[in-house]
Design a protein around this motif. Structure first.
Motif, PDB file in Angstrom:
ATOM      1  N   ALA A   1       0.841  -1.205   0.000  1.00  0.00           N
ATOM      2  CA  ALA A   1       0.000   0.000   0.000  1.00  0.00           C
ATOM      3  C   ALA A   1       0.869   1.246   0.000  1.00  0.00           C
ATOM      4  O   ALA A   1       1.938   1.296   0.609  1.00  0.00           O
ATOM      5  CB  ALA A   1      -0.911  -0.006   1.223  1.00  0.00           C
ATOM      6  N   THR A   2       0.390   2.290  -0.702  1.00  0.00           N
ATOM      7  CA  THR A   2       1.086   3.577  -0.735  1.00  0.00           C
ATOM      8  C   THR A   2       0.133   4.661  -0.273  1.00  0.00           C
ATOM      9  O   THR A   2      -1.095   4.497  -0.318  1.00  0.00           O
ATOM     10  CB  THR A   2       1.564   3.903  -2.157  1.00  0.00           C
ATOM     11  OG1 THR A   2       0.421   4.049  -3.006  1.00  0.00           O
ATOM     12  CG2 THR A   2       2.478   2.816  -2.695  1.00  0.00           C
ATOM     13  N   SER A   3       0.688   5.777   0.174  1.00  0.00           N
ATOM     14  CA  SER A   3      -0.149   6.882   0.631  1.00  0.00           C
ATOM     15  C   SER A   3      -0.981   7.438  -0.521  1.00  0.00           C
ATOM     16  O   SER A   3      -2.138   7.821  -0.333  1.00  0.00           O
ATOM     17  CB  SER A   3       0.719   7.984   1.246  1.00  0.00           C
ATOM     18  OG  SER A   3       1.689   8.439   0.311  1.00  0.00           O
ATOM     19  N   GLU A   4      -0.409   7.454  -1.758  1.00  0.00           N
ATOM     20  CA  GLU A   4      -1.170   7.962  -2.896  1.00  0.00           C
ATOM     21  C   GLU A   4      -2.371   7.065  -3.197  1.00  0.00           C
ATOM     22  O   GLU A   4      -3.491   7.538  -3.402  1.00  0.00           O
ATOM     23  CB  GLU A   4      -0.273   8.035  -4.149  1.00  0.00           C
ATOM     24  CG  GLU A   4       0.844   9.072  -4.056  1.00  0.00           C
ATOM     25  CD  GLU A   4       2.116   8.475  -3.471  1.00  0.00           C
ATOM     26  OE1 GLU A   4       3.163   9.114  -3.596  1.00  0.00           O
ATOM     27  OE2 GLU A   4       2.038   7.359  -2.912  1.00  0.00           O
ATOM     28  N   GLY A   5      -2.126   5.746  -3.216  1.00  0.00           N
ATOM     29  CA  GLY A   5      -3.212   4.823  -3.509  1.00  0.00           C
ATOM     30  C   GLY A   5      -4.273   4.832  -2.416  1.00  0.00           C
ATOM     31  O   GLY A   5      -5.474   4.764  -2.696  1.00  0.00           O
TER      32      GLY A   5
ATOM     33  N   GLU B   1      -8.294   5.789  -2.757  1.00  0.00           N
ATOM     34  CA  GLU B   1      -9.362   4.853  -2.380  1.00  0.00           C
ATOM     35  C   GLU B   1     -10.260   5.444  -1.299  1.00  0.00           C
ATOM     36  O   GLU B   1     -11.476   5.219  -1.285  1.00  0.00           O
ATOM     37  CB  GLU B   1      -8.760   3.531  -1.903  1.00  0.00           C
ATOM     38  CG  GLU B   1      -9.814   2.492  -1.541  1.00  0.00           C
ATOM     39  CD  GLU B   1      -9.213   1.126  -1.249  1.00  0.00           C
ATOM     40  OE1 GLU B   1      -9.931   0.274  -0.678  1.00  0.00           O
ATOM     41  OE2 GLU B   1      -8.022   0.903  -1.574  1.00  0.00           O
ATOM     42  N   LEU B   2      -9.669   6.203  -0.395  1.00  0.00           N
ATOM     43  CA  LEU B   2     -10.434   6.771   0.720  1.00  0.00           C
ATOM     44  C   LEU B   2     -11.143   8.070   0.343  1.00  0.00           C
ATOM     45  O   LEU B   2     -11.962   8.574   1.115  1.00  0.00           O
ATOM     46  CB  LEU B   2      -9.498   7.039   1.909  1.00  0.00           C
ATOM     47  CG  LEU B   2      -8.898   5.798   2.575  1.00  0.00           C
ATOM     48  CD1 LEU B   2      -7.755   6.189   3.508  1.00  0.00           C
ATOM     49  CD2 LEU B   2      -9.967   5.024   3.344  1.00  0.00           C
ATOM     50  N   GLY B   3     -10.808   8.607  -0.820  1.00  0.00           N
ATOM     51  CA  GLY B   3     -11.411   9.867  -1.234  1.00  0.00           C
ATOM     52  C   GLY B   3     -10.884  11.051  -0.449  1.00  0.00           C
ATOM     53  O   GLY B   3     -11.621  12.003  -0.179  1.00  0.00           O
ATOM     54  N   MET B   4      -9.611  10.990  -0.070  1.00  0.00           N
ATOM     55  CA  MET B   4      -8.975  12.064   0.694  1.00  0.00           C
ATOM     56  C   MET B   4      -7.726  12.520  -0.038  1.00  0.00           C
ATOM     57  O   MET B   4      -7.172  11.809  -0.885  1.00  0.00           O
ATOM     58  CB  MET B   4      -8.547  11.568   2.090  1.00  0.00           C
ATOM     59  CG  MET B   4      -9.644  11.039   2.974  1.00  0.00           C
ATOM     60  SD  MET B   4      -8.928  10.422   4.538  1.00  0.00           S
ATOM     61  CE  MET B   4     -10.424   9.858   5.365  1.00  0.00           C
TER      62      MET B   4
ATOM     63  N   THR C   1      -4.595  15.063   3.962  1.00  0.00           N
ATOM     64  CA  THR C   1      -5.639  14.660   4.913  1.00  0.00           C
ATOM     65  C   THR C   1      -5.331  13.295   5.511  1.00  0.00           C
ATOM     66  O   THR C   1      -5.545  13.065   6.720  1.00  0.00           O
ATOM     67  CB  THR C   1      -7.011  14.634   4.218  1.00  0.00           C
ATOM     68  OG1 THR C   1      -7.312  15.931   3.720  1.00  0.00           O
ATOM     69  CG2 THR C   1      -8.098  14.193   5.195  1.00  0.00           C
ATOM     70  N   VAL C   2      -4.819  12.381   4.689  1.00  0.00           N
ATOM     71  CA  VAL C   2      -4.448  11.061   5.201  1.00  0.00           C
ATOM     72  C   VAL C   2      -3.392  11.197   6.286  1.00  0.00           C
ATOM     73  O   VAL C   2      -3.497  10.588   7.364  1.00  0.00           O
ATOM     74  CB  VAL C   2      -3.938  10.157   4.057  1.00  0.00           C
ATOM     75  CG1 VAL C   2      -3.329   8.873   4.635  1.00  0.00           C
ATOM     76  CG2 VAL C   2      -5.067   9.816   3.101  1.00  0.00           C
TER      77      VAL C   2
END
Length: 473
Positions: A442-446, A450-453, A457-458
């Motif tokens: 998993a990456t912060s971009e992906g 997926e989270l719509g943020m 914000t993540v």
């Protein structure tokens, strides 16, 4: 004349043993208490709402702590308030059975059941002007006795309705505590579990319970030394910290009984059946007992248990050690038997025990080896485990039921967020963030997509929820 109930007679006898005055309540002022606790906050709110309904009635509404200390008092009847002041039934004064003799709140706390004490039922004459109804309040998560709701009125006004109101207020307080504790589930009330403890054997070459921390081993050694010397032991510590396991290990070493039973305290209404199940075994040879959570026992049950231990186990009473959260919480009849107190450290102070315990618990769940990734091991070790070994066991059982190789994505999300207690909506958001980011690769971009943020914000949410995702080495 109506027959005197056994409960009332037992309370009168205890009051006499305590040296309570027959004429007047002797004031015992403390004046200090924790007014910021969840129990006080919720109890105050419930009683304020009830007072609004009963403001024109001559009823005093009170909240007390577990020791009988009156925390607050509400009433719309000035004459009643002045009269209650005269007998020191006021905030800051203790009204436990030991201090004030037989009274509604004192007896409710002693027996841990809702109680109505009418005028002539009081031990002290000055209290016979009143009728008191009280109901204990238990923490819905831990099961700990927090205190009681007490309603007092003039003796001629007393009725069973008063007791019903006290019970309703106590239940409402516990329910509000559960709601405010943000998503915890209520603790199941014990019905007096009795189960046999098998010997501690090596399983598939793995003996994790023998490879624990110095803190644990030192506590076991102290217990063994006390039992060897014939002393009665109390293991004290937080719930779920392994108090019963420690006592069982020590008893097995000192008394190689053919049978060893763990006996957990029951709900007050189940006391009679609880005694009938296991106490016949007391007189049998080669049988040992670990008496768990004795701080949950009512005073009458503790007195009966003491009589049985002293009467039936005169040769090796020390082989019936007890566990409790605090030494002072052990009912007095049993407390006087205890000669050695052993403190069991909580799991957060025994980080070296977490992985050996996790491996052992996983083996018990699957009856085969279950591995943990480096990331999962790091997450387990870094977590504070407020629920102690019980919380660890639940997390490991759930993870081991899903995989042979436990990774962070198989662990409960709160383990990665420092155990914060969140509202249902925030907990859902946290869990989704953990679920997405704990996937392999998993990456912060992906995750942001997926989270719509946004990525910012993540990162902000990670900091807000205290989420620490271990590295996948």
């Amino acid at each position: 004349m109506a027959a005197i109930s056994p409960r009332l007679l037992a309370s009168w006898r205890r009051s006499e043993d305590y040296g309570v005055s027959l004429d007047d309540v002797q004031p015992m002022f403390s004046g200090t208490y924790d007014d910021e606790s969840l129990f006080v906050e919720c109890g105050r709110e419930v009683l304020t709402e009830l007072h609004d309904t009963l403001s024109s009635e001559p009823v005093g509404l009170m909240l007390t702590d577990a020791e009988g200390l009156v925390l607050n008092r509400l009433s719309g009847d000035r004459q009643l308030l002045l009269a209650l002041d005269d007998v020191h039934l006021a905030p800051g004064f203790s009204y436990s059975e030991r201090q004030a003799g037989t009274n509604g709140l004192g007896l409710a706390l002693a027996d841990r059941v809702p109680t109505l004490v009418r005028a002539e039922d009081h031990y002290t004459l000055s209290l016979r002007l009143y009728s008191c109804a009280a109901a204990p309040v238990f923490d819905p998560v831990s099961g700990r006795l927090e205190g009681a709701v007490n309603l007092t009125t003039w003796s001629e006004k007393g009725s069973d309705l008063l007791l019903a109101l006290a019970q309703t207020a106590a239940t409402s307080t516990a329910n509000l505590m559960l709601a405010r504790s943000q998503g915890h589930h209520p603790r199941r009330v014990s019905r007096g579990q009795v189960f046999r403890i098998e010997g501690l054997r090596e399983q598939s070459g793995n003996a994790p319970l023998r490879d624990l921390s110095d803190a644990w081993n030192n506590a076991v050694t102290r217990t063994v030394e006390a039992l060897t010397a014939g002393r009665m032991v109390a293991a004290v510590g937080e719930r779920g910290s392994g108090r019963a396991t420690l006592l069982a290990q020590a008893v097995r070493q000192v008394y190689p009984h053919d049978r060893l039973f763990a006996v957990r305290a029951p709900a007050p209404r189940d006391t009679d059946s609880w005694f009938s199940v296991w106490t016949p075994e007391l007189s049998r040879p080669n049988t040992g007992f670990v008496l768990c959570d004795v701080d949950d026992l009512s005073s009458p049950a503790a007195e009966h248990l003491r009589a049985m231990l002293v009467g039936e186990r005169t040769s090796d009473a020390a082989a019936c050690p007890v566990s409790a959260e605090h030494f002072d919480a052990i009912p007095l009849p049993l407390r006087t038997l205890v000669e050695t107190v052993v403190q069991v450290p909580p799991l957060r102070e025994r980080a070296a025990d977490i992985l050996p315990l996790a491996n052992h618990l996983a083996w018990r769940a699957r009856r085969r080896e279950v591995d943990f990734t480096t990331a999962a091991s790091r997450a387990l070790t870094d977590y504070a485990w407020p629920g102690n070994v019980e919380e660890l066991a639940q997390a490991v059982r759930e993870a081991a039921s899903r995989t042979d190789l436990v990774d962070v994505r198989h662990l409960p999300p709160q383990i990665l967020s420092r155990g914060q207690h969140l509202s249902r909506i925030k907990a859902f958001e946290r869990d989704e963030i953990v679920r997405v980011l704990s996937r392999p690769g998993a990456t912060s971009e992906g995750a942001a997509a997926e989270l719509g943020m946004s990525r910012a914000t993540v990162y902000r949410k990670l900091a807000q929820y205290g989420i620490q995702l271990p590295r996948h080495d």
